[in-house]
Design a protein around this motif. Structure first.
Motif, PDB file in Angstrom:
ATOM      1  N   TYR A  34       0.855  -1.189   0.000  1.00  0.00           N
ATOM      2  CA  TYR A  34       0.000   0.000   0.000  1.00  0.00           C
ATOM      3  C   TYR A  34       0.889   1.236   0.000  1.00  0.00           C
ATOM      4  O   TYR A  34       1.845   1.319   0.781  1.00  0.00           O
ATOM      5  CB  TYR A  34      -0.889   0.036   1.253  1.00  0.00           C
ATOM      6  CG  TYR A  34      -1.776  -1.165   1.436  1.00  0.00           C
ATOM      7  CD1 TYR A  34      -3.088  -1.153   0.985  1.00  0.00           C
ATOM      8  CD2 TYR A  34      -1.322  -2.298   2.106  1.00  0.00           C
ATOM      9  CE1 TYR A  34      -3.921  -2.257   1.172  1.00  0.00           C
ATOM     10  CE2 TYR A  34      -2.135  -3.407   2.291  1.00  0.00           C
ATOM     11  CZ  TYR A  34      -3.432  -3.378   1.824  1.00  0.00           C
ATOM     12  OH  TYR A  34      -4.239  -4.469   2.013  1.00  0.00           O
ATOM     13  N   LYS A  35       0.558   2.205  -0.838  1.00  0.00           N
ATOM     14  CA  LYS A  35       1.257   3.473  -0.809  1.00  0.00           C
ATOM     15  C   LYS A  35       0.282   4.563  -0.391  1.00  0.00           C
ATOM     16  O   LYS A  35      -0.758   4.754  -1.020  1.00  0.00           O
ATOM     17  CB  LYS A  35       1.873   3.818  -2.165  1.00  0.00           C
ATOM     18  CG  LYS A  35       2.698   5.104  -2.092  1.00  0.00           C
ATOM     19  CD  LYS A  35       3.220   5.547  -3.440  1.00  0.00           C
ATOM     20  CE  LYS A  35       3.970   6.863  -3.330  1.00  0.00           C
ATOM     21  NZ  LYS A  35       4.353   7.405  -4.644  1.00  0.00           N
ATOM     22  N   TYR A  36       0.637   5.259   0.699  1.00  0.00           N
ATOM     23  CA  TYR A  36      -0.160   6.363   1.214  1.00  0.00           C
ATOM     24  C   TYR A  36       0.546   7.666   0.854  1.00  0.00           C
ATOM     25  O   TYR A  36       1.737   7.834   1.120  1.00  0.00           O
ATOM     26  CB  TYR A  36      -0.282   6.287   2.735  1.00  0.00           C
ATOM     27  CG  TYR A  36      -1.009   5.076   3.256  1.00  0.00           C
ATOM     28  CD1 TYR A  36      -2.304   5.175   3.747  1.00  0.00           C
ATOM     29  CD2 TYR A  36      -0.394   3.822   3.283  1.00  0.00           C
ATOM     30  CE1 TYR A  36      -2.972   4.065   4.242  1.00  0.00           C
ATOM     31  CE2 TYR A  36      -1.057   2.704   3.772  1.00  0.00           C
ATOM     32  CZ  TYR A  36      -2.341   2.829   4.245  1.00  0.00           C
ATOM     33  OH  TYR A  36      -2.993   1.736   4.735  1.00  0.00           O
ATOM     34  N   GLU A  37      -0.188   8.585   0.229  1.00  0.00           N
ATOM     35  CA  GLU A  37       0.350   9.910  -0.060  1.00  0.00           C
ATOM     36  C   GLU A  37      -0.774  10.913   0.102  1.00  0.00           C
ATOM     37  O   GLU A  37      -1.697  10.967  -0.719  1.00  0.00           O
ATOM     38  CB  GLU A  37       0.942   9.983  -1.460  1.00  0.00           C
ATOM     39  CG  GLU A  37       1.620  11.316  -1.745  1.00  0.00           C
ATOM     40  CD  GLU A  37       2.468  11.291  -3.004  1.00  0.00           C
ATOM     41  OE1 GLU A  37       3.076  12.333  -3.314  1.00  0.00           O
ATOM     42  OE2 GLU A  37       2.523  10.242  -3.682  1.00  0.00           O
ATOM     43  N   GLY A  38      -0.689  11.722   1.156  1.00  0.00           N
ATOM     44  CA  GLY A  38      -1.798  12.601   1.474  1.00  0.00           C
ATOM     45  C   GLY A  38      -3.029  11.783   1.816  1.00  0.00           C
ATOM     46  O   GLY A  38      -2.982  10.864   2.637  1.00  0.00           O
ATOM     47  N   THR A  39      -4.141  12.070   1.129  1.00  0.00           N
ATOM     48  CA  THR A  39      -5.377  11.314   1.365  1.00  0.00           C
ATOM     49  C   THR A  39      -5.536  10.138   0.411  1.00  0.00           C
ATOM     50  O   THR A  39      -6.486   9.363   0.529  1.00  0.00           O
ATOM     51  CB  THR A  39      -6.600  12.245   1.215  1.00  0.00           C
ATOM     52  OG1 THR A  39      -6.605  12.801  -0.112  1.00  0.00           O
ATOM     53  CG2 THR A  39      -6.550  13.380   2.232  1.00  0.00           C
TER      54      THR A  39
END
Length: 282
Positions: free
Chosen positions: A91-96
Motif C-alpha cells: 500500500y502506498k499512502y500519499e496525502g489522502t
C-alpha cells in the motif's frame, strides 16, 4: 506525508515511514513509473516500421530503508516477513490517496555492519497496475427495504420491493480499462441472463436457467475471466455456458452504459456490477 505498508497473506504488516524508528524509510523507486514494450515490424524496402501493438511491463517497486537500532531483531523480522513464493500487498499512502498492488519478493539486501544498516527490498508486481482499496458498485436492479419505524402493518404488507433500473452507468474515472465483476441474482426462474454494452454494442450472455436463490458471478479481469454459479451454497464453474464467442465486458475510461436482459424471467433478476479503479502509478 508518504508511507508504504507491506502486508503478507496472514494480515501482518510492516510500515516504512520517513523519520520512522527503528526502521526509517529512505527512498522509493518504481511506484510512480509506467513502462511499456512497443512491438513493431519492418518489411523489405519499408521506411521506418509498422506499429503492431504495445504491452505494459511488470512493475519493480524498490523500498530503501534504514535500521537505526535493535539491528538483529529488525533484521530477523524483515527476513521472516518477506518470504519467497508467497504474494503480498503493498500500500502506498500519499496525502489522502491510498493505492495497492500485489507483489512477490525479488530480493532483500541488508547491510551487515555500521552505525545504521541500510536495507533494500525489491518487489515484483506481475500486474503493473495500482488499485483503489474498495470497489465501486452499480446496481442495475436491487431490492429496497419497505420497513420503516414506527412500523405500521398494512394489508398487503411488503418487507421489500424491487427497484428496476434496467440501464446503469459504470463510470471509470481513470485512464485504465478495467475488468468487472457482474452478479446476476435470481428470485425465481430466469432463462439466459445477459448484459449488454450500449456503447460498444456487445452482449455477454450465460446460456443457463437460474432458479430462486441462484447467483451467477462473472469476472472479466485480466487473468481472471470466469463464470461461477452459486446454488444451494455450492459454487461451480460454468464458464462453458458463456454464449460463444465469449464476450468479457470491460469498463473503459469514462461512462459505460450497461443494460441487463433475459430470455424470460427478467422480473426475477437483479444485477449489480462491481469494479475497482485502477492506475498506472501510485
Amino acid at each position: 506525508m508518504i508511507k508504504v505498508v507491506c502486508e503478507d497473506q496472514q494480515g501482518r504488516q510492516i510500515a516504512f515511514e520517513y523519520k520512522g524508528s527503528p526502521l526509517a524509510l529512505v527512498d522509493l523507486d518504481g511506484f510512480s513509473n509506467a513502462e511499456y514494450t512497443v512491438n513493431t515490424s519492418q518489411s523489405s524496402g519499408q521506411d521506418g516500421e509498422t506499429y503492431n501493438g504495445e504491452t505494459a511491463n511488470k512493475r519493480n517497486p524498490v523500498i530503501t530503508a534504514e535500521i537505526l537500532s535493535d539491528f538483529q531483531t529488525q533484521r530477523d523480522k524483515l527476513y521472516a516477513f518477506f518470504q519467497p513464493r508467497t504474494p503480498g500487498t503493498v500500500y502506498k499512502y500519499e496525502g489522502t490517496a491510498v493505492r495497492k498492488a500485489t507483489y512477490y519478493v525479488e530480493k532483500i539486501d541488508i547491510t551487515e555492519s555500521g552505525p545504521t544498516r541500510p536495507v533494500t527490498i525489491s518487489l515484483i508486481c506481475p500486474d503493473p497496475l495500482f488499485y483503489d482499496l474498495s470497489e465501486d458498485i452499480t446496481q442495475l436492479a436491487a431490492w429496497e427495504g419497505c420497513i420503516i419505524f414506527p412500523m405500521r402493518i398494512k394489508n398487503p404488507f411488503a418487507v421489500t420491493k424491487k427497484v428496476n433500473s434496467l440501464i446503469g452507468n459504470v463510470n471509470n474515472k481513470s485512464n485504465v480499462t478495467q475488468g468487472l465483476t457482474i452478479k446476476f441474482s435470481a428470485t425465481g426462474t430466469v432463462v439466459n441472463p445477459s448484459l449488454y454494452d450500449m456503447n460498444r454494442l456487445e452482449t455477454m450472455q450465460i446460456n443457463t436457467t437460474m432458479h430462486s436463490g441462484d447467483v451467477i458471478i462473472v469476472t472479466t479481469g485480466q487473468n481472471n475471466k470466469r463464470v461461477q454459479l452459486v446454488s444451494d451454497g455450492t459454487a461451480s464453474n460454468i464458464s462453458n455456458l458463456m454464449n460463444y464467442p465469449p464476450v468479457w465486458l470491460q469498463a473503459y475510461p469514462g461512462d459505460n452504459l450497461f443494460r441487463y436482459n433475459a430470455a424470460s424471467g427478467i422480473d426475477n433478476l437483479s444485477v449489480s456490477i462491481l469494479h475497482t479503479q485502477a492506475y498506472w502509478g501510485a
